[in-house]
Design a protein around this motif. Structure first.
Motif, PDB file in Angstrom:
ATOM      1  N   ILE A  75      82.158  23.638   0.172  1.00 51.27           N
ATOM      2  CA  ILE A  75      81.419  23.941   1.398  1.00 51.27           C
ATOM      3  C   ILE A  75      79.995  24.404   1.052  1.00 51.27           C
ATOM      4  N   GLY A  76      79.857  25.171  -0.034  1.00 49.49           N
ATOM      5  CA  GLY A  76      78.534  25.622  -0.450  1.00 49.49           C
ATOM      6  C   GLY A  76      77.606  24.467  -0.777  1.00 49.49           C
ATOM      7  N   PHE A  77      78.105  23.479  -1.517  1.00 43.53           N
ATOM      8  CA  PHE A  77      77.288  22.309  -1.843  1.00 43.53           C
ATOM      9  C   PHE A  77      76.919  21.530  -0.583  1.00 43.53           C
ATOM     10  N   SER A  78      77.842  21.451   0.373  1.00 49.87           N
ATOM     11  CA  SER A  78      77.547  20.728   1.614  1.00 49.87           C
ATOM     12  C   SER A  78      76.411  21.391   2.375  1.00 49.87           C
ATOM     13  N   VAL A  79      76.468  22.716   2.493  1.00 45.91           N
ATOM     14  CA  VAL A  79      75.402  23.431   3.203  1.00 45.91           C
ATOM     15  C   VAL A  79      74.091  23.346   2.425  1.00 45.91           C
ATOM     16  N   ALA A 117      80.902  33.492   3.419  1.00 45.46           N
ATOM     17  CA  ALA A 117      80.540  33.964   4.754  1.00 45.46           C
ATOM     18  C   ALA A 117      79.038  33.839   5.033  1.00 45.46           C
ATOM     19  N   VAL A 118      78.212  34.075   4.007  1.00 44.78           N
ATOM     20  CA  VAL A 118      76.763  34.040   4.219  1.00 44.78           C
ATOM     21  C   VAL A 118      76.261  32.629   4.544  1.00 44.78           C
ATOM     22  N   LEU A 119      77.084  31.610   4.276  1.00 36.45           N
ATOM     23  CA  LEU A 119      76.708  30.240   4.629  1.00 36.45           C
ATOM     24  C   LEU A 119      76.603  30.041   6.136  1.00 36.45           C
ATOM     25  N   LEU A 120      77.191  30.952   6.913  1.00 38.38           N
ATOM     26  CA  LEU A 120      77.069  30.859   8.369  1.00 38.38           C
ATOM     27  C   LEU A 120      75.621  30.948   8.824  1.00 38.38           C
ATOM     28  N   GLY A 150      69.604  27.492   0.613  1.00 37.93           N
ATOM     29  CA  GLY A 150      69.668  27.604  -0.840  1.00 37.93           C
ATOM     30  C   GLY A 150      70.813  28.475  -1.328  1.00 37.93           C
ATOM     31  N   VAL A 151      71.348  29.359  -0.456  1.00 38.52           N
ATOM     32  CA  VAL A 151      72.461  30.206  -0.884  1.00 38.52           C
ATOM     33  C   VAL A 151      73.667  29.364  -1.288  1.00 38.52           C
ATOM     34  N   GLY A 152      73.784  28.166  -0.692  1.00 36.78           N
ATOM     35  CA  GLY A 152      74.885  27.290  -1.069  1.00 36.78           C
ATOM     36  C   GLY A 152      74.781  26.799  -2.496  1.00 36.78           C
TER      37      GLY A 152
END
Length: 464
Positions: free
Chosen positions: A45-49, A109-112, A140-142
């Motif tokens: 999910i991180g890479f997607s965001v 959670a921060v990806l929200l 960039g957090v992702g």
């Protein structure tokens, strides 16, 4: 000390020792696999965001009130890439301070924040570029998730299983790039090219699921705590920078091309969003799948040899891209790009596989010269982990270079990507020479070095 079966409350597991075969078979394997599964979910999910703007820029047009130029779109694409690269080192360090489970909950959670902001503003006509640049920076957090996830998963598995486990973790995360591009394609097919907010909206519940699963099913492990000064010690080692240079060429190319591919097709061949999105997911998909293959090949042939031939192939693939561009051949252009993606994936796996082999060989030489085995191999493990973090951060900056080169190339009078491709070609030739000269010609060979029986356990190595 025998490790306790981890409690689901998220308390720290003390004395984790996967090298103890009895513990591994009775308890460790099950716990490690569970943490690996949900680590992959979060990293995916991180890479997607992180790469979501590579899809959203395809929608940006005068039709929805966002008439940005190709150069402005490349700038928007490069912003999350740059922030993600910078965050990789602090994210890796955060795992050692807060624990793998705790940090995975937060980093999911921060990806929200970037997903919600993108969902709202990408449908607002007339929004200025600087607003999108700020929102893109939050995405960039992702990109930081990769380093924290790899640092965490390394601890859970014994050395004999780390290559495959890390390959699955990295490959599953990398697939997030292809996944978000498939989502973009489906949105265009179902709702047309004027509804980019749906792409971000789809990820909002998925982010919540990833964070909740991390809280329920993952664990903190005391062995993840790193000795202070490991990064400083790694930064003073020459191999850190040779490996980082090579990783710029492999992972930097993978993530840079993943972010740029759709926009390049749209600019090079005047594609519609649907036409571009129909092809963009193929490269990241095959590049992600081929990453574990690169590690598997390196187990058998040696990381240096596989990396060398990957760069030779990337050099040939870039030359083929230039030829296809000069002839205006869409089929040739896409085929050459797909080959490049596959080779970057193989090179990602082989370059990472070189790291523990290099430092294990140094430890072996130290023991041969009279050094103490436990201390030597503890240092090798410590340096390997630190170099993985540094190389991951530096390598991601290669993606920034890819997109900035394309931006400059398409912003020139020629309005072609050929100038950028010539730069990439030269860099791959440099990587071929470095791999051969440093890791294949000299005494240090990049072949896997077996761990001697006297090497310390994972927990002992981390606390050493």
């Amino acid at each position: 000390m025998t490790a306790r079966a981890p409690a689901r409350s998220g308390r720290w597991i003390e004395g984790w020792n996967p090298e103890d075969e009895q513990f591994w078979e009775s308890t460790g394997r099950r716990v490690a696999r569970r943490n690996l599964i949900f680590s992959i979910v979060s990293e995916h999910i991180g890479f997607s965001v992180w790469s979501i703007w590579s899809v959203l820029v395809l929608f940006m047009s005068p039709e929805i009130g966002l008439p940005f130029t190709a150069a402005e779109k490349f700038l928007l694409v490069v912003t999350p890439n740059l922030v993600g690269a910078v965050l990789r080192l602090p994210y890796a360090a955060a795992v050692t301070r807060f624990g793998g489970r705790n940090w995975t909950i937060f980093s999911s959670a921060v990806l929200l924040v970037p997903a919600a902001l993108a969902c709202y503003f990408v449908q607002q006509p007339g929004t200025p570029l600087w607003v999108f640049l700020l929102i893109g920076a939050t995405a960039g957090v992702g990109g930081g998730n990769f380093s924290s996830s790899m640092t965490n998963i390394t601890i859970f598995f014994p050395q004999r299983h780390q290559g495959w486990a890390l390959g699955l973790n990295a490959g599953g995360g990398n697939l997030g790039v292809a996944a978000v591009q498939v989502v973009g394609l489906l949105v265009i097919a179902a709702a047309g090219s004027t509804s980019p907010a749906y792409v971000a909206a789809i990820y909002l519940p998925l982010i919540v699921v990833a964070a909740v699963c991390a809280a329920l099913f993952m664990d903190n492990v005391d062995a993840v705590r790193a000795r202070p000064g490991a990064l400083r010690e790694a930064a003073a080692n020459k191999h850190t920078w040779w490996i980082s240079l090579l990783y710029i060429g492999t992972f930097g190319s993978f993530i840079g091309y993943s972010f740029a591919f759709g926009l390049v097709l749209q600019t090079e061949f005047d594609f519609t969003p649907l036409q571009a999105a129909s092809w963009t997911f193929l490269g990241p998909l095959l590049g992600s799948v081929s990453r574990p293959v690169g590690g598997w090949m390196s187990d058998r042939l040696g990381g240096g040899r596989v990396t060398l031939w990957a760069f030779v192939g990337m050099t040939a693939g870039t030359a083929a891209l230039l030829l296809a561009s000069s002839r205006g051949s869409f089929a040739g252009y896409v085929a050459a790009f797909i080959v490049l993606f596959v080779l970057t994936g193989i090179g990602n796996g082989s370059t990472y596989k070189m790291i523990p082999a290099i430092f294990a060989k140094e430890a072996e030489d130290e023991v041969t010269d009279g050094g103490e085995a436990v201390a030597a191999f503890a240092r090798a493990r410590r340096l390997s982990g630190a170099v993985i973090g540094i190389a991951g951060a530096v390598g991601a900056l290669g993606g920034v270079g890819i997109n900035m080169a394309f931006r400059a190339s398409y912003g020139s009078e020629a309005a072609s990507g050929d100038a950028a491709l010539m730069v990439f070609l030269g860099y791959y030739v440099l990587c071929v020479l470095v791999t051969w000269a440093v890791y294949l010609r000299g005494a240090l060979k990049s072949t896997p070095v077996p761990q001697p029986a006297s090497a310390p356990s994972k927990a002992e190595a981390t606390r050493a």
